[in-house]
Write a protein that holds these residues in place. Sequence first.
Motif, PDB file in Angstrom:
ATOM      1  N   VAL A  26       0.870  -1.179   0.000  1.00 59.50           N
ATOM      2  CA  VAL A  26       0.000   0.000   0.000  1.00 59.50           C
ATOM      3  C   VAL A  26       0.906   1.228   0.000  1.00 59.50           C
ATOM      4  N   VAL A  27       0.713   2.130  -0.948  1.00 54.82           N
ATOM      5  CA  VAL A  27       1.579   3.317  -1.037  1.00 54.82           C
ATOM      6  C   VAL A  27       0.852   4.518  -0.435  1.00 54.82           C
ATOM      7  N   GLY A  28       1.452   5.075   0.621  1.00 58.26           N
ATOM      8  CA  GLY A  28       0.882   6.240   1.290  1.00 58.26           C
ATOM      9  C   GLY A  28       0.146   5.850   2.566  1.00 58.26           C
ATOM     10  N   SER A  31      -4.907   8.868   5.449  1.00 59.92           N
ATOM     11  CA  SER A  31      -6.220   8.456   5.960  1.00 59.92           C
ATOM     12  C   SER A  31      -6.666   7.154   5.302  1.00 59.92           C
ATOM     13  N   ALA A  32      -6.623   7.098   3.989  1.00 55.51           N
ATOM     14  CA  ALA A  32      -7.122   5.916   3.287  1.00 55.51           C
ATOM     15  C   ALA A  32      -6.140   4.753   3.398  1.00 55.51           C
ATOM     16  N   GLY A  33      -4.858   4.998   3.095  1.00 54.79           N
ATOM     17  CA  GLY A  33      -3.862   3.916   3.065  1.00 54.79           C
ATOM     18  C   GLY A  33      -3.704   3.227   4.407  1.00 54.79           C
ATOM     19  N   LEU A  50       3.332  -1.193   4.080  1.00 60.95           N
ATOM     20  CA  LEU A  50       2.755   0.147   3.952  1.00 60.95           C
ATOM     21  C   LEU A  50       3.905   1.142   3.815  1.00 60.95           C
ATOM     22  N   LEU A  51       3.984   1.803   2.662  1.00 65.46           N
ATOM     23  CA  LEU A  51       5.101   2.725   2.397  1.00 65.46           C
ATOM     24  C   LEU A  51       4.653   4.173   2.594  1.00 65.46           C
ATOM     25  N   GLU A  52       5.450   4.963   3.298  1.00 65.73           N
ATOM     26  CA  GLU A  52       5.113   6.364   3.527  1.00 65.73           C
ATOM     27  C   GLU A  52       6.337   7.238   3.218  1.00 65.73           C
ATOM     28  N   ALA A  53       6.128   8.298   2.438  1.00 66.75           N
ATOM     29  CA  ALA A  53       7.229   9.193   2.060  1.00 66.75           C
ATOM     30  C   ALA A  53       7.626  10.115   3.214  1.00 66.75           C
ATOM     31  N   GLY A  54       6.661  10.447   4.093  1.00 67.13           N
ATOM     32  CA  GLY A  54       6.955  11.379   5.182  1.00 67.13           C
ATOM     33  C   GLY A  54       7.526  10.678   6.399  1.00 67.13           C
ATOM     34  N   ILE A  55       7.797  11.475   7.447  1.00 65.60           N
ATOM     35  CA  ILE A  55       8.398  10.921   8.660  1.00 65.60           C
ATOM     36  C   ILE A  55       7.313  10.430   9.625  1.00 65.60           C
ATOM     37  N   LEU A  69      -3.126  22.442  17.441  1.00 65.67           N
ATOM     38  CA  LEU A  69      -1.932  23.068  16.854  1.00 65.67           C
ATOM     39  C   LEU A  69      -1.807  22.791  15.359  1.00 65.67           C
ATOM     40  N   TRP A  70      -2.873  22.243  14.751  1.00 66.83           N
ATOM     41  CA  TRP A  70      -2.749  21.876  13.335  1.00 66.83           C
ATOM     42  C   TRP A  70      -2.313  23.030  12.428  1.00 66.83           C
ATOM     43  N   PRO A  71      -2.733  24.301  12.695  1.00 67.24           N
ATOM     44  CA  PRO A  71      -2.295  25.348  11.761  1.00 67.24           C
ATOM     45  C   PRO A  71      -0.769  25.505  11.733  1.00 67.24           C
ATOM     46  N   ILE A 101      -1.770  24.721  -1.241  1.00 69.59           N
ATOM     47  CA  ILE A 101      -2.565  23.514  -0.974  1.00 69.59           C
ATOM     48  C   ILE A 101      -1.797  22.615  -0.014  1.00 69.59           C
ATOM     49  N   PRO A 102      -2.110  22.706   1.292  1.00 67.23           N
ATOM     50  CA  PRO A 102      -1.411  21.831   2.240  1.00 67.23           C
ATOM     51  C   PRO A 102      -1.849  20.385   2.085  1.00 67.23           C
ATOM     52  N   GLN A 103      -0.917  19.466   2.217  1.00 67.28           N
ATOM     53  CA  GLN A 103      -1.195  18.016   2.176  1.00 67.28           C
ATOM     54  C   GLN A 103      -0.202  17.338   3.102  1.00 67.28           C
ATOM     55  N   GLY A 104      -0.693  16.456   3.966  1.00 69.01           N
ATOM     56  CA  GLY A 104       0.189  15.826   4.956  1.00 69.01           C
ATOM     57  C   GLY A 104       1.275  14.960   4.335  1.00 69.01           C
ATOM     58  N   LYS A 105       2.520  15.157   4.836  1.00 72.67           N
ATOM     59  CA  LYS A 105       3.649  14.314   4.421  1.00 72.67           C
ATOM     60  C   LYS A 105       4.251  13.721   5.699  1.00 72.67           C
ATOM     61  N   VAL A 106       3.526  12.773   6.281  1.00 74.24           N
ATOM     62  CA  VAL A 106       3.851  12.247   7.597  1.00 74.24           C
ATOM     63  C   VAL A 106       2.969  11.019   7.795  1.00 74.24           C
ATOM     64  N   LEU A 107       3.329  10.154   8.722  1.00 77.66           N
ATOM     65  CA  LEU A 107       2.433   9.033   9.016  1.00 77.66           C
ATOM     66  C   LEU A 107       1.057   9.585   9.396  1.00 77.66           C
ATOM     67  N   GLY A 109      -0.761  10.957   7.096  1.00 73.85           N
ATOM     68  CA  GLY A 109      -1.052  11.828   5.954  1.00 73.85           C
ATOM     69  C   GLY A 109      -1.741  13.111   6.386  1.00 73.85           C
ATOM     70  N   SER A 110      -2.697  13.550   5.591  1.00 74.35           N
ATOM     71  CA  SER A 110      -3.364  14.824   5.906  1.00 74.35           C
ATOM     72  C   SER A 110      -4.166  14.734   7.195  1.00 74.35           C
ATOM     73  N   SER A 111      -4.557  13.517   7.613  1.00 71.48           N
ATOM     74  CA  SER A 111      -5.301  13.416   8.883  1.00 71.48           C
ATOM     75  C   SER A 111      -4.417  13.779  10.069  1.00 71.48           C
ATOM     76  N   ILE A 113      -2.372  16.362  10.012  1.00 67.11           N
ATOM     77  CA  ILE A 113      -2.216  17.826  10.077  1.00 67.11           C
ATOM     78  C   ILE A 113      -3.563  18.531   9.920  1.00 67.11           C
ATOM     79  N   ASN A 114      -4.662  17.772   9.968  1.00 63.40           N
ATOM     80  CA  ASN A 114      -5.947  18.436   9.692  1.00 63.40           C
ATOM     81  C   ASN A 114      -6.654  18.886  10.967  1.00 63.40           C
ATOM     82  N   ALA A 115      -7.831  19.500  10.774  1.00 64.82           N
ATOM     83  CA  ALA A 115      -8.532  20.128  11.899  1.00 64.82           C
ATOM     84  C   ALA A 115      -9.507  19.170  12.592  1.00 64.82           C
ATOM     85  N   GLN A 116      -9.623  17.948  12.084  1.00 61.74           N
ATOM     86  CA  GLN A 116     -10.459  16.905  12.696  1.00 61.74           C
ATOM     87  C   GLN A 116     -11.942  17.246  12.747  1.00 61.74           C
ATOM     88  N   VAL A 117     -12.390  18.154  11.894  1.00 65.93           N
ATOM     89  CA  VAL A 117     -13.825  18.443  11.846  1.00 65.93           C
ATOM     90  C   VAL A 117     -14.491  17.309  11.072  1.00 65.93           C
TER      91      VAL A 117
HETATM   92  C1  FAD Z   1      -4.720  21.495   6.635  1.00 63.78           C
HETATM   93  C2  FAD Z   1      -5.848  20.527   6.371  1.00 63.78           C
HETATM   94  C3  FAD Z   1      -7.001  20.597   7.142  1.00 63.78           C
HETATM   95  C4  FAD Z   1      -8.042  19.696   6.901  1.00 63.78           C
HETATM   96  N1  FAD Z   1      -9.127  19.712   7.741  1.00 63.78           N
HETATM   97  C5  FAD Z   1     -10.067  18.735   7.612  1.00 63.78           C
HETATM   98  C6  FAD Z   1     -11.107  18.628   8.545  1.00 63.78           C
HETATM   99  O1  FAD Z   1     -11.184  19.378   9.521  1.00 63.78           O
HETATM  100  N2  FAD Z   1     -12.045  17.659   8.358  1.00 63.78           N
HETATM  101  C7  FAD Z   1     -11.960  16.780   7.305  1.00 63.78           C
HETATM  102  O2  FAD Z   1     -12.840  15.911   7.197  1.00 63.78           O
HETATM  103  N3  FAD Z   1     -10.966  16.846   6.410  1.00 63.78           N
HETATM  104  C8  FAD Z   1     -10.014  17.790   6.554  1.00 63.78           C
HETATM  105  N4  FAD Z   1      -8.978  17.832   5.675  1.00 63.78           N
HETATM  106  C9  FAD Z   1      -8.976  16.895   4.544  1.00 63.78           C
HETATM  107  C10 FAD Z   1      -8.571  15.462   4.942  1.00 63.78           C
HETATM  108  O3  FAD Z   1      -7.510  15.481   5.874  1.00 63.78           O
HETATM  109  C11 FAD Z   1      -8.153  14.719   3.654  1.00 63.78           C
HETATM  110  O4  FAD Z   1      -9.239  14.752   2.741  1.00 63.78           O
HETATM  111  C12 FAD Z   1      -7.802  13.272   3.898  1.00 63.78           C
HETATM  112  O5  FAD Z   1      -6.875  13.139   4.961  1.00 63.78           O
HETATM  113  C13 FAD Z   1      -7.216  12.695   2.599  1.00 63.78           C
HETATM  114  O6  FAD Z   1      -6.911  11.337   2.804  1.00 63.78           O
HETATM  115  P1  FAD Z   1      -6.076  10.554   1.731  1.00 63.78           P
HETATM  116  O7  FAD Z   1      -5.824   9.184   2.270  1.00 63.78           O
HETATM  117  O8  FAD Z   1      -6.739  10.673   0.412  1.00 63.78           O
HETATM  118  O9  FAD Z   1      -4.693  11.347   1.589  1.00 63.78           O
HETATM  119  P2  FAD Z   1      -3.620  11.695   2.714  1.00 63.78           P
HETATM  120  O10 FAD Z   1      -4.175  11.505   4.085  1.00 63.78           O
HETATM  121  O11 FAD Z   1      -3.072  13.041   2.382  1.00 63.78           O
HETATM  122  O12 FAD Z   1      -2.529  10.564   2.524  1.00 63.78           O
HETATM  123  C14 FAD Z   1      -1.648  10.489   1.437  1.00 63.78           C
HETATM  124  C15 FAD Z   1      -0.336   9.917   1.994  1.00 63.78           C
HETATM  125  O13 FAD Z   1       0.463   9.446   0.908  1.00 63.78           O
HETATM  126  C16 FAD Z   1       1.813   9.820   1.136  1.00 63.78           C
HETATM  127  N5  FAD Z   1       2.482   9.803  -0.158  1.00 63.78           N
HETATM  128  C17 FAD Z   1       2.296  10.619  -1.213  1.00 63.78           C
HETATM  129  N6  FAD Z   1       3.098  10.255  -2.231  1.00 63.78           N
HETATM  130  C18 FAD Z   1       3.808   9.178  -1.808  1.00 63.78           C
HETATM  131  C19 FAD Z   1       4.784   8.335  -2.395  1.00 63.78           C
HETATM  132  N7  FAD Z   1       5.197   8.525  -3.663  1.00 63.78           N
HETATM  133  N8  FAD Z   1       5.314   7.317  -1.669  1.00 63.78           N
HETATM  134  C20 FAD Z   1       4.890   7.096  -0.384  1.00 63.78           C
HETATM  135  N9  FAD Z   1       3.959   7.866   0.235  1.00 63.78           N
HETATM  136  C21 FAD Z   1       3.426   8.888  -0.489  1.00 63.78           C
HETATM  137  C22 FAD Z   1       1.695  11.199   1.771  1.00 63.78           C
HETATM  138  O14 FAD Z   1       2.887  11.579   2.424  1.00 63.78           O
HETATM  139  C23 FAD Z   1       0.509  10.977   2.715  1.00 63.78           C
HETATM  140  O15 FAD Z   1       0.935  10.486   3.966  1.00 63.78           O
HETATM  141  C24 FAD Z   1      -7.929  18.723   5.865  1.00 63.78           C
HETATM  142  C25 FAD Z   1      -6.766  18.664   5.089  1.00 63.78           C
HETATM  143  C26 FAD Z   1      -5.730  19.549   5.339  1.00 63.78           C
HETATM  144  C27 FAD Z   1      -4.471  19.438   4.515  1.00 63.78           C
END
Ligand code: FAD
Length: 216
Positions: A26-28, A31-33, A50-55, A69-71, A101-107, A109-111, A113-117
């Motif tokens: 599983v790559v990433g 939240s989903a991966g 499970l492979l993750e690019a972030g730390i 502290l998500w902001p 466009i912020p996107q999580g690069k960490v275990l 993922g975006s969950s 660094i998000n606001a958990q709403v």
């Molecule tokens: C700042 C912010 C606030 C948000 N607030 C909310 C909120 O309050 N409520 C809400 O419902 N949603 C919120 N969201 C949206 C929600 O977090 C995302 O929709 C959801 O987490 C996306 O899930 P995902 O699995 O698709 O992607 P992500 O959770 O982003 O996961 C993708 C993962 O893949 C990794 N990856 C990417 N490329 C590679 C690669 N080549 N090799 C290995 N790993 C890789 C990334 O590092 C990341 O860990 C917010 C998002 C952000 C950024």
Amino acid sequence: MFLPERRVDPPGIYEKPFKEMYDYIVVGAGSAGSVVATRLSEDYATSVLLLEAGISDLEPDDVTQIPYLWPSLIGSEKDWGYLSVQQKYSHFAYKNERAYIPQGKVLGGSSSINAQVFVRGSRNNYDQWEHEGAVGWGYDDVLPFFKKLENATDTTYRDSTLRGLHGPIVIKEITGSILQSFHQTAAMEIGFPTVDCNSDDPIGRLLVSINGVGGF
Ligand SMILES: Cc1cc2nc3c(=O)[nH]c(=O)nc-3n(C[C@H](O)[C@H](O)[C@H](O)COP(=O)(O)OP(=O)(O)OC[C@H]3O[C@@H](n4cnc5c(N)ncnc54)[C@H](O)[C@@H]3O)c2cc1C
């Protein structure tokens, strides 16, 4: 207030050797991966990488464990920090009309660094998708899965047919601000009902919920 015990990476996790082959890769680990990998690995006979690019999100100075502290994580090393292409009709106040466009690069993922709403989307959103051809993605199709993941412990949700009570994700109503009661009174005075933001008809003063596994 009690903070949850600080979690750390299991000792030796980074020294663990890779296998030659896995049943699933599983790559990433977002939240989903993370969910896909967890569910696959519930079968002990199945191997999953499970492979993750972030730390890790468990570094000693990590603030992903403190939801408010998500902001501060936006623009950090845990954010891919994408920029959109130049916009023609919006973002005029932004440099070169490009959106950040912020996107999580960490275990996590975006969950992480998000606001958990916790807003699932309204009935109309899903039914419109289905109407446009996404058969099987109507609201009545997806609702059982939302309920399956929810542990909606607040008494306001307990009798709701829209909420799940036994899933792994804790869902709570946001409370705590004194402004909330003023807001509620003002809305009632002008005739708006208080409704769950995830209800079928989310028009009114919204009860917004947050998700968090215990820590919030
Ligand atoms: C700042 C912010 C606030 C948000 N607030 C909310 C909120 O309050 N409520 C809400 O419902 N949603 C919120 N969201 C949206 C929600 O977090 C995302 O929709 C959801 O987490 C996306 O899930 P995902 O699995 O698709 O992607 P992500 O959770 O982003 O996961 C993708 C993962 O893949 C990794 N990856 C990417 N490329 C590679 C690669 N080549 N090799 C290995 N790993 C890789 C990334 O590092 C990341 O860990 C917010 C998002 C952000 C950024």
